[in-house]
Design a protein around this motif. Structure first.
Motif, PDB file in Angstrom:
ATOM      1  N   GLU A 143      16.058  -4.206  -0.447  1.00  0.00           N
ATOM      2  CA  GLU A 143      14.968  -4.654  -1.314  1.00  0.00           C
ATOM      3  C   GLU A 143      13.626  -4.193  -0.768  1.00  0.00           C
ATOM      4  N   ALA A 144      13.468  -4.284   0.555  1.00  0.00           N
ATOM      5  CA  ALA A 144      12.213  -3.825   1.167  1.00  0.00           C
ATOM      6  C   ALA A 144      12.027  -2.330   0.958  1.00  0.00           C
ATOM      7  N   LYS A 145      13.127  -1.579   1.042  1.00  0.00           N
ATOM      8  CA  LYS A 145      13.026  -0.140   0.810  1.00  0.00           C
ATOM      9  C   LYS A 145      12.628   0.161  -0.628  1.00  0.00           C
ATOM     10  N   SER A 146      13.209  -0.583  -1.562  1.00  0.00           N
ATOM     11  CA  SER A 146      12.884  -0.338  -2.968  1.00  0.00           C
ATOM     12  C   SER A 146      11.449  -0.690  -3.296  1.00  0.00           C
ATOM     13  N   GLN A 147      10.887  -1.677  -2.572  1.00  0.00           N
ATOM     14  CA  GLN A 147       9.501  -2.061  -2.818  1.00  0.00           C
ATOM     15  C   GLN A 147       8.520  -1.116  -2.132  1.00  0.00           C
ATOM     16  N   GLU A 148       8.801  -0.793  -0.890  1.00  0.00           N
ATOM     17  CA  GLU A 148       7.861   0.009  -0.111  1.00  0.00           C
ATOM     18  C   GLU A 148       8.226   1.481  -0.074  1.00  0.00           C
ATOM     19  N   GLY A 149       9.457   1.815  -0.465  1.00  0.00           N
ATOM     20  CA  GLY A 149       9.894   3.199  -0.390  1.00  0.00           C
ATOM     21  C   GLY A 149      10.617   3.482   0.912  1.00  0.00           C
ATOM     22  N   ASP A 150      11.392   4.554   0.927  1.00  0.00           N
ATOM     23  CA  ASP A 150      12.127   4.947   2.119  1.00  0.00           C
ATOM     24  C   ASP A 150      11.146   5.342   3.221  1.00  0.00           C
ATOM     25  N   PRO A 151      11.309   4.811   4.455  1.00  0.00           N
ATOM     26  CA  PRO A 151      10.375   5.170   5.543  1.00  0.00           C
ATOM     27  C   PRO A 151      10.291   6.672   5.787  1.00  0.00           C
ATOM     28  N   GLN A 152      11.411   7.381   5.675  1.00  0.00           N
ATOM     29  CA  GLN A 152      11.374   8.832   5.889  1.00  0.00           C
ATOM     30  C   GLN A 152      10.542   9.524   4.819  1.00  0.00           C
ATOM     31  N   ILE A 153      10.715   9.076   3.576  1.00  0.00           N
ATOM     32  CA  ILE A 153       9.932   9.679   2.495  1.00  0.00           C
ATOM     33  C   ILE A 153       8.455   9.385   2.677  1.00  0.00           C
ATOM     34  N   ARG A 154       8.135   8.128   3.050  1.00  0.00           N
ATOM     35  CA  ARG A 154       6.729   7.778   3.269  1.00  0.00           C
ATOM     36  C   ARG A 154       6.143   8.570   4.433  1.00  0.00           C
ATOM     37  N   SER A 155       6.951   8.818   5.466  1.00  0.00           N
ATOM     38  CA  SER A 155       6.465   9.616   6.593  1.00  0.00           C
ATOM     39  C   SER A 155       6.186  11.047   6.164  1.00  0.00           C
ATOM     40  N   LYS A 156       7.069  11.624   5.346  1.00  0.00           N
ATOM     41  CA  LYS A 156       6.835  12.987   4.864  1.00  0.00           C
ATOM     42  C   LYS A 156       5.593  13.057   3.981  1.00  0.00           C
ATOM     43  N   ILE A 157       5.396  12.018   3.162  1.00  0.00           N
ATOM     44  CA  ILE A 157       4.199  11.996   2.307  1.00  0.00           C
ATOM     45  C   ILE A 157       2.933  11.955   3.162  1.00  0.00           C
ATOM     46  N   ARG A 158       2.958  11.131   4.226  1.00  0.00           N
ATOM     47  CA  ARG A 158       1.786  11.074   5.109  1.00  0.00           C
ATOM     48  C   ARG A 158       1.557  12.406   5.818  1.00  0.00           C
ATOM     49  N   GLN A 159       2.646  13.044   6.236  1.00  0.00           N
ATOM     50  CA  GLN A 159       2.496  14.344   6.888  1.00  0.00           C
ATOM     51  C   GLN A 159       1.889  15.374   5.944  1.00  0.00           C
ATOM     52  N   ARG A 160       2.358  15.382   4.713  1.00  0.00           N
ATOM     53  CA  ARG A 160       1.794  16.309   3.741  1.00  0.00           C
ATOM     54  C   ARG A 160       0.332  16.002   3.463  1.00  0.00           C
ATOM     55  N   GLY A 161      -0.008  14.722   3.419  1.00  0.00           N
ATOM     56  CA  GLY A 161      -1.402  14.345   3.203  1.00  0.00           C
ATOM     57  C   GLY A 161      -2.285  14.798   4.342  1.00  0.00           C
ATOM     58  N   ARG A 162      -1.784  14.604   5.574  1.00  0.00           N
ATOM     59  CA  ARG A 162      -2.570  15.051   6.729  1.00  0.00           C
ATOM     60  C   ARG A 162      -2.718  16.569   6.731  1.00  0.00           C
ATOM     61  N   ALA A 163      -1.638  17.281   6.378  1.00  0.00           N
ATOM     62  CA  ALA A 163      -1.720  18.746   6.347  1.00  0.00           C
ATOM     63  C   ALA A 163      -2.712  19.227   5.296  1.00  0.00           C
ATOM     64  N   LEU A 164      -2.694  18.561   4.122  1.00  0.00           N
ATOM     65  CA  LEU A 164      -3.640  18.941   3.074  1.00  0.00           C
ATOM     66  C   LEU A 164      -5.075  18.671   3.500  1.00  0.00           C
ATOM     67  N   ALA A 165      -5.301  17.506   4.133  1.00  0.00           N
ATOM     68  CA  ALA A 165      -6.650  17.186   4.608  1.00  0.00           C
ATOM     69  C   ALA A 165      -7.099  18.174   5.687  1.00  0.00           C
ATOM     70  N   MET A 166      -6.152  18.563   6.562  1.00  0.00           N
ATOM     71  CA  MET A 166      -6.490  19.531   7.597  1.00  0.00           C
ATOM     72  C   MET A 166      -6.856  20.878   6.990  1.00  0.00           C
ATOM     73  N   ARG A 167      -6.116  21.307   5.976  1.00  0.00           N
ATOM     74  CA  ARG A 167      -6.409  22.586   5.331  1.00  0.00           C
ATOM     75  C   ARG A 167      -7.781  22.559   4.678  1.00  0.00           C
ATOM     76  N   ARG A 168      -8.090  21.463   4.003  1.00  0.00           N
ATOM     77  CA  ARG A 168      -9.410  21.352   3.378  1.00  0.00           C
ATOM     78  C   ARG A 168     -10.519  21.359   4.420  1.00  0.00           C
ATOM     79  N   MET A 169     -10.283  20.683   5.542  1.00  0.00           N
ATOM     80  CA  MET A 169     -11.302  20.632   6.583  1.00  0.00           C
ATOM     81  C   MET A 169     -11.546  22.014   7.170  1.00  0.00           C
ATOM     82  N   MET A 170     -10.465  22.749   7.429  1.00  0.00           N
ATOM     83  CA  MET A 170     -10.629  24.091   8.001  1.00  0.00           C
ATOM     84  C   MET A 170     -11.314  25.033   7.026  1.00  0.00           C
ATOM     85  N   GLN A 171     -11.133  24.803   5.719  1.00  0.00           N
ATOM     86  CA  GLN A 171     -11.820  25.635   4.734  1.00  0.00           C
ATOM     87  C   GLN A 171     -13.323  25.394   4.726  1.00  0.00           C
ATOM     88  N   GLN A 172     -13.766  24.233   5.268  1.00  0.00           N
ATOM     89  CA  GLN A 172     -15.193  23.929   5.306  1.00  0.00           C
ATOM     90  C   GLN A 172     -15.906  24.538   6.508  1.00  0.00           C
TER      91      GLN A 172
END
Length: 363
Positions: free
Chosen positions: A235-264
């Motif tokens: 039930e906790a997984k269904s509410q909050e999402g799979d921890p592995q998926i959430r970790s991958k989403i955070r990694q992608r977010g950090r990578a996108l933010a890093m790419r934008r920062m380097m472009q500046q």
């Protein structure tokens, strides 16, 4: 052996139901309630209303009987229409007299049910479900442990109520001897008083048994909706999402933010370095900004990448260890330089502007 035992017990339903599970069951209409309590309160309400309105009901009923007998004893023979009118009058009188009793008992019963469950609306229960009318499933429910427990409970309640009623009637035998000395017109009042006393005793007993049943129903409900630890995790997984998926989403977010920062970085005016541990890229447009802003910042490996991007874009790099560390620790990405660092940043920018001016003259 121990891991096996822990795995076996992990599937047992030993944990209290979660709020989400309770909400889902409530939508399905599954809430703890005691029908015994509702019936006992309704029965007591009927007795109280009879005690209050009994003389009035009895008097009107006697008037109807007297009118019927007087019409039957009249000189003119009764026609079919007269008989129909007499029956209609008697039936309507019975309905009119009993309607307040039935209405009052129904209203109090609804209030008692509402007090147990609170506001609940389950339209999906009204939808026909063919699984509920399966013969095999019905036979299984008929011989289930819960059904047998309810049957035993009903028989026990009937035995207790019958015993108390018998004891009350036996106690009233001594009082019934005095009926021979009571005038005929006072007989209904005395009999009604004895019956009302017996009814009150039975009603109080039913309320006590209903209270016990209410506690039992809540206990049985809580036991039946228990969840296993695995179900709670799912039930906790269904509410909050799979921890592995959430970790991958955070990694992608950090990578996108890093790419934008380097472009500046190529658009910066200067990169302040430590020189190897910290690097902060600054930009300042006098007519558009109240203070210089931090376009990019990094430490160690990221600082090296910022310096490399600055060199490729011909952005000046200035070594100022205290300023680089202070900017990295106190200013967020995209944030403005605080007033406490205005002087130091102004000196760096002035140096960069002079350097650009010299390059322009030489160019």
């Amino acid at each position: 052996m121990l891991p096996f035992e822990l795995q076996r017990f992990a599937g047992e339903k030993t944990e209290r139901a979660t709020p989400r599970r309770r909400q889902e069951l409530r939508k399905e209409g599954r809430v703890p309630r005691s029908a015994e309590l509702t019936g006992a309160v309704a029965f007591l309400t009927v007795l109280v209303l009879l005690r209050m309105e009994g003389p009035t009901i009895w008097g009107e009923w006697l008037n109807v009987i007297e009118q019927g007998l007087s019409n039957a004893a009249g000189a003119s023979p009764l026609t079919q229409a007269d008989v129909r009118a007499l029956l209609f009058t008697q039936v309507w009188t019975v309905v009119r007299l009993l309607l307040p009793l039935v209405g009052g008992a129904l209203m109090v019963g609804l209030l008692a049910a509402f007090a147990q469950t609170g506001p609940i609306f389950t339209p999906n229960v009204l939808v026909p479900d063919l699984q509920r009318v399966q013969p095999l499933a019905g036979m299984a429910r008929l011989w289930s442990a819960r059904t047998l427990a309810e049957a035993v409970k009903s028989l026990l309640k009937l035995a207790i109520v019958s015993a108390v009623a018998y004891a009350s009637v036996h106690q009233l035998e001594s009082e019934s001897v005095s009926l021979s000395t009571v005038p005929l017109e006072g007989m209904p009042a005395l009999v009604g008083s004895l019956v009302f006393r017996l009814g009150i005793q039975i009603a109080v007993l039913m309320l006590l048994l209903a209270g016990v049943d209410f506690v039992y129903q809540r206990y049985e409900f809580e036991r039946s909706i228990r969840m296993s630890r695995e179900e709670i995790k799912e039930e906790a997984k269904s509410q909050e999402g799979d921890p592995q998926i959430r970790s991958k989403i955070r990694q992608r977010g950090r990578a996108l933010a890093m790419r934008r920062m380097m472009q500046q970085v190529p658009t910066a005016d200067v990169v302040v370095t430590n020189p190897t541990h910290f690097a902060v890229a600054l930009k300042y447009v006098a007519k558009e900004m109240a203070a210089p802003i931090v376009l990019a910042k990094g430490q160690d490996e990221l600082a090296l990448r910022i310096r490399q991007a600055a060199e490729e874009a011909n952005v000046p790099t200035v070594e100022n260890r205290p300023l680089a560390r202070a900017l990295y620790e106190t200013v967020d990405l995209g944030g403005a330089v605080p007033p406490s660092l205005f002087q130091a940043v102004a000196e760096v920018l002035a140096y960069v502007y002079r350097l650009k001016g010299i390059r322009t003259e030489r160019g």
